[in-house]
Design a protein around this motif. Structure first.
Motif, PDB file in Angstrom:
ATOM      1  N   ILE A  58       0.889  -1.172   0.029  1.00 20.21           N
ATOM      2  CA  ILE A  58       0.049   0.198   0.065  1.00 20.21           C
ATOM      3  C   ILE A  58       0.817   1.254  -0.158  1.00 20.21           C
ATOM      4  CG2 ILE A  58      -1.657   1.304   1.280  1.00 20.21           C
ATOM      5  CD1 ILE A  58      -2.952  -1.298   0.170  1.00 20.21           C
ATOM      6  N   ALA A  59       2.026   1.426   0.811  1.00 23.77           N
ATOM      7  CA  ALA A  59       2.740   2.387   1.138  1.00 23.77           C
ATOM      8  C   ALA A  59       3.359   2.828  -0.357  1.00 23.77           C
ATOM      9  CB  ALA A  59       3.763   2.202   2.046  1.00 23.77           C
ATOM     10  N   ASN A  60       3.993   1.597  -0.954  1.00 21.26           N
ATOM     11  CA  ASN A  60       4.565   1.734  -2.461  1.00 21.26           C
ATOM     12  C   ASN A  60       3.721   2.236  -3.294  1.00 21.26           C
ATOM     13  OD1 ASN A  60       6.677   1.379  -4.123  1.00 21.26           O
ATOM     14  ND2 ASN A  60       6.085  -0.649  -4.714  1.00 21.26           N
ATOM     15  N   LEU A  61       2.303   1.598  -3.337  1.00 16.08           N
ATOM     16  CA  LEU A  61       1.550   2.054  -4.461  1.00 16.08           C
ATOM     17  C   LEU A  61       0.866   3.370  -4.364  1.00 16.08           C
ATOM     18  CD1 LEU A  61      -0.184  -1.419  -4.726  1.00 16.08           C
ATOM     19  CD2 LEU A  61       0.955  -0.366  -6.398  1.00 16.08           C
ATOM     20  N   VAL A  62       0.530   3.892  -3.154  1.00 12.83           N
ATOM     21  CA  VAL A  62       0.142   5.177  -2.912  1.00 12.83           C
ATOM     22  C   VAL A  62       1.216   6.129  -3.352  1.00 12.83           C
ATOM     23  CG1 VAL A  62      -0.125   6.807  -0.992  1.00 12.83           C
ATOM     24  CG2 VAL A  62      -1.254   4.740  -0.672  1.00 12.83           C
ATOM     25  N   GLY A  63       2.548   6.093  -3.192  1.00 10.58           N
ATOM     26  CA  GLY A  63       3.298   7.144  -3.784  1.00 10.58           C
ATOM     27  C   GLY A  63       3.539   6.711  -5.244  1.00 10.58           C
ATOM     28  N   LYS A 109      -8.517   0.621  -5.746  1.00  6.68           N
ATOM     29  CA  LYS A 109      -7.829  -0.038  -6.611  1.00  6.68           C
ATOM     30  C   LYS A 109      -6.246  -0.601  -5.809  1.00  6.68           C
ATOM     31  CE  LYS A 109      -5.783   0.233 -11.273  1.00  6.68           C
ATOM     32  NZ  LYS A 109      -5.387   1.118 -12.494  1.00  6.68           N
ATOM     33  N   ILE A 110      -5.948   0.268  -5.231  1.00 11.24           N
ATOM     34  CA  ILE A 110      -4.404  -0.118  -4.490  1.00 11.24           C
ATOM     35  C   ILE A 110      -4.657  -1.087  -3.631  1.00 11.24           C
ATOM     36  CG2 ILE A 110      -3.085   0.999  -2.725  1.00 11.24           C
ATOM     37  CD1 ILE A 110      -3.355   3.708  -4.168  1.00 11.24           C
ATOM     38  N   VAL A 111      -5.732  -1.133  -2.791  1.00 12.46           N
ATOM     39  CA  VAL A 111      -5.817  -2.252  -1.583  1.00 12.46           C
ATOM     40  C   VAL A 111      -6.240  -3.513  -2.659  1.00 12.46           C
ATOM     41  CG1 VAL A 111      -7.527  -3.267  -0.173  1.00 12.46           C
ATOM     42  CG2 VAL A 111      -6.860  -0.873  -0.038  1.00 12.46           C
TER      43      VAL A 111
END
Length: 140
Positions: A58-63, A109-111
């Motif tokens: 999640i942290a990676n994809l949020v960025g 989508k990220i989740v």
């Protein structure tokens, strides 16, 4: 193929020091189970592993996807069987996103990218248990 390793040393009673490349964690049982309540529980650490694996995704994809959030938390609950050797049969994973302008579609989508594609711990757990996903969007 890669290999992951850990080393666990008995400290007496039901206490252990378990080392992996990231550090050391102390493991122990509750007083009711014969331990001294001085460390983390093995089954509870499974919940931490599930949350931690997905949290990194999640942290990676949020960025990467430029999702605007202030922070997020993940809560995991696991239901155990009633048998003598208790095993998990269901996990509930709740993602809590905090922010003023949350893009719910992007965060969903990220989740799902984490839960369905990237999180290896989640993929392993699906072999032996049901996993329920919930997402909360909270103003901060």
């Amino acid at each position: 193929m890669s290999t992951t390793k850990s080393h666990t040393k008995w400290l007496g009673g039901l206490a252990f020091a378990s080392t992996n490349p990231g550090g050391v964690v102390r493991i122990d049982a509750s007083v009711e189970q014969g331990g001294s309540d001085s460390g983390l529980r093995p089954k509870s650490m499974m919940l931490n592993s599930l949350a931690g694996c997905s949290a990194m995704d999640i942290a990676n994809l949020v960025g990467k996807m430029r999702a605007e959030i202030d922070t997020f938390t993940i809560d995991v609950e696991g239901d155990l069987t009633d048998e003598e050797v208790q095993t998990f049969h269901t996990f509930r994973v709740t993602y809590n996103f905090f922010g003023a302008n949350l893009d719910e579609a992007k965060l969903e989508k990220i989740v799902h990218m984490s839960t369905d594609k990237y999180c290896g711990v989640m993929a392993m757990f699906r072999h032996f248990a049901k996993i329920e996903i919930k997402i909360n969007y909270l103003a901060s």
